[in-house]
Design a protein around this motif. Structure first.
Motif, PDB file in Angstrom:
ATOM      1  N   LEU A   1      -8.382  -5.992  -3.311  1.00 38.98           N
ATOM      2  CA  LEU A   1      -9.288  -4.862  -2.916  1.00 38.98           C
ATOM      3  C   LEU A   1      -9.283  -4.570  -1.332  1.00 38.98           C
ATOM      4  O   LEU A   1      -8.934  -3.574  -0.773  1.00 38.98           O
ATOM      5  CB  LEU A   1     -10.512  -5.096  -3.469  1.00 38.98           C
ATOM      6  CG  LEU A   1     -10.522  -4.968  -4.992  1.00 38.98           C
ATOM      7  CD1 LEU A   1     -12.076  -5.246  -5.352  1.00 38.98           C
ATOM      8  CD2 LEU A   1     -10.293  -3.656  -5.529  1.00 38.98           C
ATOM      9  N   ILE A   2      -9.280  -5.806  -0.488  1.00 38.86           N
ATOM     10  CA  ILE A   2      -9.089  -5.666   0.783  1.00 38.86           C
ATOM     11  C   ILE A   2      -7.623  -5.228   1.315  1.00 38.86           C
ATOM     12  O   ILE A   2      -7.716  -4.192   2.054  1.00 38.86           O
ATOM     13  CB  ILE A   2      -9.382  -6.932   1.555  1.00 38.86           C
ATOM     14  CG1 ILE A   2     -10.955  -7.467   1.451  1.00 38.86           C
ATOM     15  CG2 ILE A   2      -9.083  -7.172   3.006  1.00 38.86           C
ATOM     16  CD1 ILE A   2     -11.172  -8.666   1.592  1.00 38.86           C
TER      17      ILE A   2
ATOM     18  N   LEU B   1      -5.850  -3.357  -0.433  1.00 40.75           N
ATOM     19  CA  LEU B   1      -5.741  -1.842  -1.000  1.00 40.75           C
ATOM     20  C   LEU B   1      -6.466  -0.995   0.056  1.00 40.75           C
ATOM     21  O   LEU B   1      -5.899  -0.159   0.525  1.00 40.75           O
ATOM     22  CB  LEU B   1      -6.749  -1.829  -2.366  1.00 40.75           C
ATOM     23  CG  LEU B   1      -7.007  -0.242  -2.603  1.00 40.75           C
ATOM     24  CD1 LEU B   1      -5.915   0.446  -3.234  1.00 40.75           C
ATOM     25  CD2 LEU B   1      -8.059  -0.134  -3.584  1.00 40.75           C
ATOM     26  N   LEU B   2      -7.473  -1.617   0.701  1.00 41.14           N
ATOM     27  CA  LEU B   2      -7.912  -0.499   1.884  1.00 41.14           C
ATOM     28  C   LEU B   2      -7.163  -0.572   3.016  1.00 41.14           C
ATOM     29  O   LEU B   2      -7.135   0.320   3.644  1.00 41.14           O
ATOM     30  CB  LEU B   2      -9.501  -1.315   1.974  1.00 41.14           C
ATOM     31  CG  LEU B   2     -10.538  -0.803   1.320  1.00 41.14           C
ATOM     32  CD1 LEU B   2     -12.050  -1.635   1.805  1.00 41.14           C
ATOM     33  CD2 LEU B   2     -10.978   0.727   1.264  1.00 41.14           C
TER      34      LEU B   2
ATOM     35  N   PHE C   1      -3.957   1.452   2.098  1.00 41.75           N
ATOM     36  CA  PHE C   1      -4.276   3.001   1.971  1.00 41.75           C
ATOM     37  C   PHE C   1      -4.621   3.480   3.505  1.00 41.75           C
ATOM     38  O   PHE C   1      -4.242   4.648   3.954  1.00 41.75           O
ATOM     39  CB  PHE C   1      -5.658   3.252   1.151  1.00 41.75           C
ATOM     40  CG  PHE C   1      -5.080   3.523  -0.303  1.00 41.75           C
ATOM     41  CD1 PHE C   1      -3.949   2.564  -0.728  1.00 41.75           C
ATOM     42  CD2 PHE C   1      -5.510   4.374  -1.152  1.00 41.75           C
ATOM     43  CE1 PHE C   1      -3.786   2.905  -1.874  1.00 41.75           C
ATOM     44  CE2 PHE C   1      -5.134   4.508  -2.276  1.00 41.75           C
ATOM     45  CZ  PHE C   1      -4.232   3.816  -3.110  1.00 41.75           C
ATOM     46  N   THR C   2      -5.491   2.793   4.169  1.00 44.00           N
ATOM     47  CA  THR C   2      -5.680   3.050   5.695  1.00 44.00           C
ATOM     48  C   THR C   2      -4.388   3.347   6.354  1.00 44.00           C
ATOM     49  O   THR C   2      -4.480   4.501   7.088  1.00 44.00           O
ATOM     50  CB  THR C   2      -6.834   2.234   6.344  1.00 44.00           C
ATOM     51  OG1 THR C   2      -7.702   1.986   5.637  1.00 44.00           O
ATOM     52  CG2 THR C   2      -7.040   2.536   7.722  1.00 44.00           C
TER      53      THR C   2
END
Lengths: 139, 133
Positions: B13-14, B16-17, B20-21
């Motif tokens: 999840l980290i 993913l962030l 995406f950033t």
């Protein structure tokens, strides 16, 4: 399964087909059979596969199957789920339109469509992580 | 879910962030240029999104839901599992350093990822079995 999961998985399947359709256009152009300026669709092809198809399928299954947040709120926030679904798909579609338009016309407004798409996709990722983090529980 | 799966999934999840950033920066910059050097972020965007997010989520989920052993530790050696987690994530960070660090760092990253994959294959292999075994 919850309505959001059904939407995510069915939309993911649509992106899977759309991505392969874009792949046909790109391969057709490489083979000299299609004479359209489709090179600028390559990033959309990749992102339809990686985000529209695989990530969206994962998001739908995670929302459905991950450990319950609480008994009262098993999937945490339906609202954040809808934010994720809408911004992710709007972001991908804006990219599909904005990127080729910007590449062919170099119009400033088309560039801003891409910037809007970027912001929407970032909101989608953030909303999903916020909603999912508390459901990743050790037992 | 077991602690190791939770760590794999939280790490995914980290990533993913982060992925995406970086992707949002690249896409926005492609439309409205504000950061001429943004393309240097592309290898990290690809690595974080495909390997850090998608592959790592699959690994964490597989460790959680594959059939468990009936004798001994339910999911195999914990030490091997944690070693694979450490090697895999260090490998992602090194592999994502293209353009920032010399090529030997990316090579080291790929080697660490391959070692992690080997350890996970050892852990997962006996758990892929028919009912009743």
């Amino acid at each position: 399964m919850p309505i959001l999961t059904r939407l995510w998985i069915k939309t993911a399947l649509v992106y899977f087909v759309l991505a392969l359709l874009l792949g046909i256009l790109l391969a057709g152009q490489c083979a000299g059979l299609i004479h359209l300026p489709v090179q600028s669709l390559f990033p959309s092809y990749i992102h339809f596969l990686a985000v529209g198809w695989i990530s969206q399928l994962i998001i739908g299954v995670v929302f459905w199957m991950f450990p319950k947040y609480t008994q009262a709120n098993p999937r945490r926030s339906e609202g954040l789920g809808w934010v994720t679904y809408i911004t992710l798909n709007l972001g991908l579609l804006l990219r599909l339109v904005g990127e080729p338009l910007h590449a062919t016309t170099n119009a400033a407004w088309a560039g801003w469509l891409m910037a809007a798409s970027a912001l929407l996709l970032l909101i989608a990722g953030t909303a999903f992580v916020i909603n999912t983090w508390g459901r990743v529980k050790e037992k | 879910m077991p602690r190791l799966s939770a760590w794999f999934i939280r790490a995914s999840l980290i990533y993913l962030l982060m992925g995406f950033t970086l992707g949002a920066l690249l896409l926005a910059n492609n439309g409205v240029e504000f950061m001429p050097s943004a393309w240097a972020l592309l290898p990290a965007h690809v690595e974080f999104t495909l390997v850090g997010w998608i592959v790592q989520l699959a690994l964490g989920t597989a460790y959680w839901i594959l059939p468990r052993h009936t004798n001994g530790p339910a999911r195999g050696s914990l030490a091997l599992g944690w070693a694979s987690f450490g090697l895999f994530n260090l490998g992602i960070l090194l592999a994502a350093s293209s353009g920032l660090l010399p090529g030997t760092f990316q090579l080291a990253g790929r080697i660490l990822q391959m070692l992690a994959a080997g350890l996970l294959a050892v852990l997962f292999w006996p758990r892929v079995k028919a009912y009743g075994l």
